[in-house]
Design a protein around this motif. Sequence first.
Motif, PDB file in Angstrom:
ATOM      1  N   GLY A  51       0.758  -1.131  -0.003  1.00  0.00           N
ATOM      2  CA  GLY A  51       0.066   0.048  -0.128  1.00  0.00           C
ATOM      3  C   GLY A  51       0.893   1.407  -0.134  1.00  0.00           C
ATOM      4  O   GLY A  51       1.880   1.437   0.695  1.00  0.00           O
ATOM      5  N   HIS A  52       0.289   2.340  -0.745  1.00  0.00           N
ATOM      6  CA  HIS A  52       0.871   3.388  -0.645  1.00  0.00           C
ATOM      7  C   HIS A  52      -0.225   4.580  -0.448  1.00  0.00           C
ATOM      8  O   HIS A  52      -1.168   4.774  -0.968  1.00  0.00           O
ATOM      9  N   PHE A  53       0.112   5.332   0.714  1.00  0.00           N
ATOM     10  CA  PHE A  53      -0.780   6.458   1.365  1.00  0.00           C
ATOM     11  C   PHE A  53      -0.513   7.792   0.768  1.00  0.00           C
ATOM     12  O   PHE A  53       0.403   8.240   0.863  1.00  0.00           O
ATOM     13  N   PHE A  54      -1.376   8.570   0.435  1.00  0.00           N
ATOM     14  CA  PHE A  54      -1.401   9.920   0.066  1.00  0.00           C
ATOM     15  C   PHE A  54      -2.407  10.834   0.688  1.00  0.00           C
ATOM     16  O   PHE A  54      -3.476  10.442   0.576  1.00  0.00           O
ATOM     17  N   GLU A  55      -2.026  12.134   0.934  1.00  0.00           N
ATOM     18  CA  GLU A  55      -2.688  13.150   1.585  1.00  0.00           C
ATOM     19  C   GLU A  55      -3.439  13.906   0.526  1.00  0.00           C
ATOM     20  O   GLU A  55      -2.541  14.422  -0.449  1.00  0.00           O
TER      21      GLU A  55
END
Length: 184
Positions: A51-55
């Motif tokens: 998983g890659h998380f972005f705001e």
Amino acid sequence: MSADINQIILVGRLTRDAELKYTNSGTAVSNLSIACNESMKQQDGSWQDQGHFFELALWGKQAEGLQQYLTKGRQIAIQGRLKQQTWTDQQTGQNRSKVVINVQNLELLAAPANSQNNYQVNNGYPNHAAQQHPQGYPTSPPPQQVPSPQQRNFDGFNQQPGFDPPAGPQGFPGPEHFNDDIPF
């Protein structure tokens, strides 16, 4: 003039419900977080999701109009620009920064299975006629019947029984060649 490009397109799922706030000037901003999975091949040949998380920051009327649909688990597609935010930490006094995606366009995709908001939304306005399955996938239209060869006219378009094609210039029927009665 600069030839630099700052554009990003992502499809992923929201990791939390959107948080709507207003700036001191009254502009709406919705803070979101999106997770995008990438399948990685392991040394043993198996695949594992990473998983890659972005705001994200969604602004203005779009933030207000879509607020109720931006719930945890909702799949969305976004197009936006990267922006680096900087600030001074109140507790430590150190300078901090993070990269946030300023969303320019957002499209709602699949809703989470337990969602109450299973309507498709177009530009912030719900389309109640296009309800979705509980899994979030749109309902498919009823199957269309394929016309028989006798119902196809000369250019491939479907025709209604009682319509008598050709006899106009270049094979196109003129208005005087319709067999239908006028409905009034």
